[in-house]
Scaffold this motif. Structure first.
Motif, mmCIF file in Angstrom:
data_model
loop_
_atom_site.group_PDB
_atom_site.id
_atom_site.type_symbol
_atom_site.label_atom_id
_atom_site.label_comp_id
_atom_site.label_asym_id
_atom_site.label_seq_id
_atom_site.Cartn_x
_atom_site.Cartn_y
_atom_site.Cartn_z
ATOM 1 N N PRO A 252 0.806 -1.226 0.000
ATOM 2 C CA PRO A 252 0.000 0.000 0.000
ATOM 3 C C PRO A 252 0.843 1.284 0.000
ATOM 4 C CG PRO A 252 -0.782 -1.549 1.676
ATOM 5 C CD PRO A 252 0.462 -2.137 1.110
ATOM 6 N N LYS A 253 1.958 1.281 0.745
ATOM 7 C CA LYS A 253 2.757 2.513 0.805
ATOM 8 C C LYS A 253 3.399 2.815 -0.547
ATOM 9 C CE LYS A 253 3.960 2.721 5.655
ATOM 10 N NZ LYS A 253 4.844 2.054 6.603
ATOM 11 N N LYS A 256 0.742 4.016 -3.003
ATOM 12 C CA LYS A 256 0.330 5.409 -2.759
ATOM 13 C C LYS A 256 1.410 6.374 -3.266
ATOM 14 C CE LYS A 256 -1.505 8.598 0.669
ATOM 15 N NZ LYS A 256 -0.757 9.701 0.115
ATOM 16 N N ASP A 260 0.947 9.190 -5.934
ATOM 17 C CA ASP A 260 1.258 10.589 -5.577
ATOM 18 C C ASP A 260 2.315 11.179 -6.506
ATOM 19 O OD1 ASP A 260 -0.502 10.345 -3.530
ATOM 20 O OD2 ASP A 260 1.001 10.199 -1.925
ATOM 21 N N LYS A 297 -7.318 -2.575 -6.593
ATOM 22 C CA LYS A 297 -6.406 -1.698 -5.840
ATOM 23 C C LYS A 297 -5.720 -0.707 -6.783
ATOM 24 C CE LYS A 297 -5.636 -4.951 -2.138
ATOM 25 N NZ LYS A 297 -4.818 -6.063 -1.674
ATOM 26 N N ALA A 301 -6.277 3.497 -6.917
ATOM 27 C CA ALA A 301 -5.168 4.472 -6.878
ATOM 28 C C ALA A 301 -5.172 5.350 -8.134
ATOM 29 C CB ALA A 301 -3.832 3.723 -6.748
#
Ligand code: B12
Length: 452
Positions: A252-253, A256, A260, A297, A301
């Motif tokens: 997940p990190k 993200k 980003d 997922k 995102a």
């Protein structure tokens, strides 16, 4: 030093090759990268003036005043590469070869060239050009894996940008540490994964436009490196696209951070829905993964997915086609690369099938994912060919493209949907019509006599 004129040619198939004065055929979205040629040009010593000729875009001038001809090719365009080289050599021009096919089959290639570059260009070319100038060219130049720090800068003005996909192409890494038995890339890079220093990549990316494609084989092979790269990309506010393993969706990190930093699309090798197949192909990182959850997922995102599936492995029977199509539609894969399993020379898959006497076609021009060149186990060659064409056709009906685009407007940047997903889908329709898949896709019937 005396200047040397070097013409570097990218051969292509009869279908896409333009004649003198003709415009390129098909969508520009399917012409991209050119990094092989740009890297070769950049690796040349300063007294070499390189001209790049891509047969998808312009015709080869056999009357050129170049001192040296280079040809860059993979397997499908080897026959055309050999024809070009033979013609130049008949006119007294020396020819050098490089790329995947001559690297894997140098003894075959040298019958049509004066020298073959085995592996990457960066270490080989300075030596090769010194020998060329001295008239002492050797047959083979073999390179160790290149250190990716301080690679020479690319001169992108050597290609006619308007004819290529509207993005800038960069590499941050080369190779992949997976061991997939069908993969040329991992074989070419000797199963090693290498990275460029992040500052150098960022420096290059800063000098380029808003849309960046990292032409990497698996951008997240080294997660620590990927984190560092993505973090450094955040302030640049680019939109970027690349290829990587599906593990990104389960970190997940990292996911993200990718989002980003502007990640808008990923090419992901799902390969097959069959666990046994994944095992026999040694695609271990895909084993036991929930493909639908992975897709969700990535979409959550805001990342579009080009799902890559390979058909024709020893676990596949004709029911594989409707099952895979169901997955693709349910998961709303934005674009699709559906290919017929192709045993490229240099891969363990080629050696296995060849040993079993199952490779029945060694006309390299058929190694383009659009032909079946070996004997599948649980279906006929025709069924495999028509089944893949059927999946491609069904995926790209106008109604399904419309529905897909409407659905992804719900979770993605509309600019990317309208300037990327939509033209890519429409471009595929044209391409599949031109290369015959749309026609062949009407023959297969999911409940036909061959169906399991
Ligand atoms: C971009 C790309 C394309 C572009 C090619 C445009 C171009 N010329 O750049 C396009 C979209 C046209 C293309 C098409 C196809 N491609 Co393609 N493509 C790629 C991709 C993703 C990246 C290539 C790249 O930019 N690499 C980065 C550069 C820096 O690395 P490089 O190519 O290895 O170049 C180095 C060395 O090889 C060497 N070198 C290369 N050329 C030369 C020439 C000389 C003279 C010298 C000295 C050295 C040298 O020096 C370079 C720098 O070190 C590769 C995968 C990959 N990782 O390479 C697949 C790949 C090359 N493609 C592949 C295939 C199968 C195809 C298709 C046949 C099928 C398909 N649908 O994908 C089609 C054919 C389409 C058609 N016309 O019918 C396979 C080739 C396998 C094989 N053994 O033949 C690859 C490896 C991907 C895979 N699935 O395995 N492709």
């Amino acid at each position: 030093m005396k200047p040397i004129k070097f013409t570097l040619i990218n051969p292509t198939s009869d279908l896409w090759r333009v004649q003198a004065g003709e415009k390129p055929r098909g969508s520009r979205f399917f012409r991209f990268s050119m990094l092989s040629s740009l890297c070769v040009a950049a690796a040349m010593p300063p007294h070499v003036e390189t001209t790049i000729v891509d047969e998808d875009v312009e015709a080869v001038d056999f009357d050129t005043d170049a001192d040296l001809i280079g040809v860059s090719f993979m397997t499908y365009n080897a026959p055309r590469a050999y024809a070009i080289a033979d013609q130049f050599r008949a006119r007294g021009k020396p020819v050098i070869f490089g790329g995947y096919h001559p690297t894997f089959l140098p003894e075959e290639a040298i019958r049509h060239a004066d020298a073959v570059c085995i592996g990457e260009a960066e270490n080989n070319l300075p030596r090769l050009m010194t020998d060329f100038a001295a008239g002492t060219l050797k047959l083979f130049y073999r390179s160790d894996l290149v250190d990716l720090a301080a690679l020479p800068r690319l001169n992108r003005s050597l290609i006619q940008k308007q004819h290529y996909a509207p993005a800038d192409f960069v590499q941050a890494t080369r190779g992949c540490n997976y061991q997939c038995r069908f993969c040329s890339v991992t074989a070419f890079h000797l199963h090693h994964f290498r990275t460029r220093p992040v500052e150098e990549v960022i420096d290059e990316v800063k000098s380029l436009g808003r849309n960046i494609v990292f032409m990497d084989d698996n951008l997240i092979c080294d997660r620590e490196y990927a984190r560092e790269l993505f973090a450094a990309l955040v302030p640049l506010r680019k939109r970027w696209f690349s290829q990587c393993g599906m593990g990104i969706a389960e970190d997940p990190k990292l996911l993200k951070l990718a989002a980003d930093s502007g990640c808008k699309g990923l090419f992901v090798g799902f390969e097959t829905l069959a666990q046994e197949e994944l095992r026999s192909w040694r695609k271990k990182p895909n084993l036991g993964r929930d493909y639908l959850a992975i897709m969700d997922k990535l979409h959550a995102a805001g990342i579009a997915v080009c799902a890559a599936f390979v058909f024709g492995g020893d676990e596949d029977a004709p029911d594989v086609f409707p099952r895979t199509l169901d997955f693709l539609l349910e998961s709303n894969a934005e674009t699709l690369q559906a290919t017929r399993l192709t045993p490229f020379p240099g891969t363990p898959l080629f050696d296995d099938l060849d040993r079993q006497g199952r490779i029945i076609d060694k006309d390299w021009s058929h190694y383009d994912f659009n032909h079946v060149v070996y004997e599948p186990l649980h279906m006929s060659r025709e069924t495999l060919d028509q089944g893949v064409a059927w999946v491609l056709r069904e995926f790209h009906t106008r109604r399904r493209i419309g529905r897909r685009v409407r659905r992804c407007l719900g979770y993605m940047d509309p600019a990317v949907v309208l300037a990327g997903v939509l033209p890519l889908n429409v471009g595929w329709r044209h391409k599949l019509t031109a290369d015959g898949n749309f026609g062949r896709g009407t023959v297969f019937s999911p409940a036909g006599p061959d169906a399991a």
